[in-house]
Write a protein that holds these residues in place. Sequence first.
Motif, PDB file in Angstrom:
ATOM      1  N   ASP A 117       0.858  -1.188   0.000  1.00  0.00           N
ATOM      2  CA  ASP A 117       0.000   0.000   0.000  1.00  0.00           C
ATOM      3  C   ASP A 117       0.891   1.234   0.000  1.00  0.00           C
ATOM      4  O   ASP A 117       2.082   1.163   0.268  1.00  0.00           O
ATOM      5  N   SER A 145       5.220  -9.067 -11.275  1.00  0.00           N
ATOM      6  CA  SER A 145       4.055  -8.372 -10.700  1.00  0.00           C
ATOM      7  C   SER A 145       4.183  -6.864 -10.860  1.00  0.00           C
ATOM      8  O   SER A 145       5.255  -6.312 -10.650  1.00  0.00           O
ATOM      9  N   PRO A 146       3.100  -6.211 -11.197  1.00  0.00           N
ATOM     10  CA  PRO A 146       3.097  -4.743 -11.163  1.00  0.00           C
ATOM     11  C   PRO A 146       2.955  -4.266  -9.713  1.00  0.00           C
ATOM     12  O   PRO A 146       2.805  -5.076  -8.799  1.00  0.00           O
ATOM     13  N   TRP A 147       3.000  -2.946  -9.534  1.00  0.00           N
ATOM     14  CA  TRP A 147       2.882  -2.384  -8.181  1.00  0.00           C
ATOM     15  C   TRP A 147       1.397  -2.235  -7.837  1.00  0.00           C
ATOM     16  O   TRP A 147       0.701  -1.414  -8.407  1.00  0.00           O
ATOM     17  N   VAL A 148       0.992  -3.029  -6.880  1.00  0.00           N
ATOM     18  CA  VAL A 148      -0.419  -3.026  -6.471  1.00  0.00           C
ATOM     19  C   VAL A 148      -0.837  -1.649  -5.962  1.00  0.00           C
ATOM     20  O   VAL A 148      -1.983  -1.230  -6.121  1.00  0.00           O
ATOM     21  N   TYR A 150       0.182   1.271  -6.967  1.00  0.00           N
ATOM     22  CA  TYR A 150       0.448   2.368  -7.906  1.00  0.00           C
ATOM     23  C   TYR A 150      -0.717   3.367  -7.928  1.00  0.00           C
ATOM     24  O   TYR A 150      -0.541   4.567  -7.832  1.00  0.00           O
ATOM     25  N   ARG A 151      -1.921   2.848  -8.059  1.00  0.00           N
ATOM     26  CA  ARG A 151      -3.073   3.737  -8.096  1.00  0.00           C
ATOM     27  C   ARG A 151      -3.179   4.541  -6.801  1.00  0.00           C
ATOM     28  O   ARG A 151      -3.397   5.753  -6.816  1.00  0.00           O
ATOM     29  N   PHE A 235       9.865  -2.017 -13.296  1.00  0.00           N
ATOM     30  CA  PHE A 235       9.308  -1.599 -12.009  1.00  0.00           C
ATOM     31  C   PHE A 235      10.157  -0.463 -11.426  1.00  0.00           C
ATOM     32  O   PHE A 235       9.656   0.582 -11.003  1.00  0.00           O
TER      33      PHE A 235
ATOM     34  N   PHE B   6      -0.494 -12.745  -9.900  1.00  0.00           N
ATOM     35  CA  PHE B   6       0.089 -11.601  -9.204  1.00  0.00           C
ATOM     36  C   PHE B   6      -0.338 -11.571  -7.739  1.00  0.00           C
ATOM     37  O   PHE B   6      -1.441 -11.972  -7.389  1.00  0.00           O
ATOM     38  N   LEU B  11      -5.502  -4.418  -1.142  1.00  0.00           N
ATOM     39  CA  LEU B  11      -5.995  -3.227  -1.822  1.00  0.00           C
ATOM     40  C   LEU B  11      -6.658  -3.590  -3.136  1.00  0.00           C
ATOM     41  O   LEU B  11      -6.243  -4.539  -3.789  1.00  0.00           O
ATOM     42  N   GLN B  21      -0.047   0.735 -15.776  1.00  0.00           N
ATOM     43  CA  GLN B  21       1.323   0.888 -15.255  1.00  0.00           C
ATOM     44  C   GLN B  21       2.297  -0.055 -15.954  1.00  0.00           C
ATOM     45  O   GLN B  21       3.472   0.271 -16.094  1.00  0.00           O
TER      46      GLN B  21
END
Lengths: 465, 97
Positions: A117, A145-148, A150-151, A235, B6, B11, B21
């Motif tokens: 987070d 994995s992307p950054w959870v 980010y949003r 990333f 993933f 969240l 992204q």
Amino acid sequence: MALAARIPGSFRDPSGFVFSRQGVVHRQIASSYAPQYEQLISSGLYDELVSDKLLLPHEELDVRLAFSEEAYKVLRPAQLPFISHPFEWSFSQLKDAALTTLRIQRAALKRGMTLKDASAYNVQLFDARPALIDTLSFEFYEAGSPWVAYRQFCQHFLAPLALMSRTDVRLGQLFRTYIDGVPLDLASRLLPFRTRFGLGLGLHVHAHAKAQRQYSAHSSSDKARPSRGMSVKAFQSLVTHLEQTILSLKAPTQQTEWADYYDANNNYGKDGLDAKERVVQSILAERPPNTVWDLGANDGRFSRLARAAGARSVVAWDIDPNCVDASYRQVIAHREQGHFPLLLDLTNPSPAMGWAHRERLSLAERGPVDVVLALGLIHHLAISNNVPLSQVAAYFRTLTRRLVIEWVPKEDSQVRKLLATRPDIFPDYVQAKFEADFANQFRILQKVSVEGTCRTLYLMEALPG
Amino acid sequence: MDMNLFVLGYLDAGTGSLIFQILVASLVSAGVVFGGAMTQLRSFFSRVILRRRPEEQSVGESPLSSDQGESPLSSDQPVIVLHVEKTPESVTHRKAA
């Protein structure tokens, strides 16, 4: 287990929660989070972040001190004297918090972890530096994995900072309405059109908002999901680009009425100001307070007096974003521990927010403090904002045990200025009525005239009950 | 890679944000590679030119620019002009002293 209470705002993350026992804040870690916590410690990430003062340190306690049975560990984090909310921060404080979050994310990636987070509420001033306070914010990094978060990062940091820098500094107050950060479509609408052509805001706010709109209808569809992930290099590049975008946002340069008050605009002259300082100093020295709120603190001159008198924590509240920002930068530059310059409109103080009004505490719920300083303030409340003196007294009693307050009579040049453009509808604004109304809430301990002015300083103590 | 693999945590990351992204990160990452390659090329040609015309070395600037290694996608600065608003009086109208 006795005398422990779960902190109401700590419920979103199933990895654990915060509770208070006999006034000391503890953090309970759930068994399900054990592997991640062990990785945080064994990878050296915890030590690195703590030594860089980026993460609040903690000590592990006996698990029998847990709030409930399913605990894996119980931590006692370093105790914070005051928890502030992002809408109370100046531009520079929010920017520093954003950069701190990105530094932590960069360090975490190097150790095989990532931030799950990126909430601005998770960053607080500690030792005169912004630091992450949530030890449970770390998750394993899975390749691809992307950054959870980010949003959340864009909503909590980038969008409000861009709005404050490029549109109007007062838009930082949108955090009061949007507890999970400023929605990106709203930020996109409010930002100047030309920001669409910048690679930072153009991508992370405008195009990002468009992507959210485009995919909002496809959230459950497999077609909406990408066929491949994101390399660790990509990333890191994303984090670097966010960092550069944040760094490119400059503090708004508006001139405000109060920014140079003590230098050029004050009502006292040097002798009057020195006399006032001496009186406040002697009042504070008689019984040094532990916690102080300075209401209408301007650049924090009297807040620093309170710190010098031995107060462990002084919050310098002011309505002027420029004053708060200048004071914050001074705190950071001189490592002034225990000094928290924050934004506040006292006629509309920070409310209780979030789920069941219990997630984020109101101003009064974060008190009472030992001493409130209300210097050069009463006329703004009573005359500019028509708040009856009796109500000012009643509210102040909820905030403090002792009150240092300055009476500013109608003969004072500042009050005359306030009344110059409006009829005087304040027959009750007289010293005798002030004393009578405050005597209903406080016991008046001292009354001292400020040399060279027509003002009077009072030291009062809240009545019991 | 399947998105279901993933680690999503607690969240709601937002499908649009996740997909977007990945695209941005690829773009930025490519920018870094491209920027690095351009710098190398510039450095190489500068060396070749300087070897041919050594007299220019003492007159001209260093062949390496000050923004060496910086990504062409690195910042808003060259594109965005800082927007400065005058402070509306309402920010501070309540206080006079």
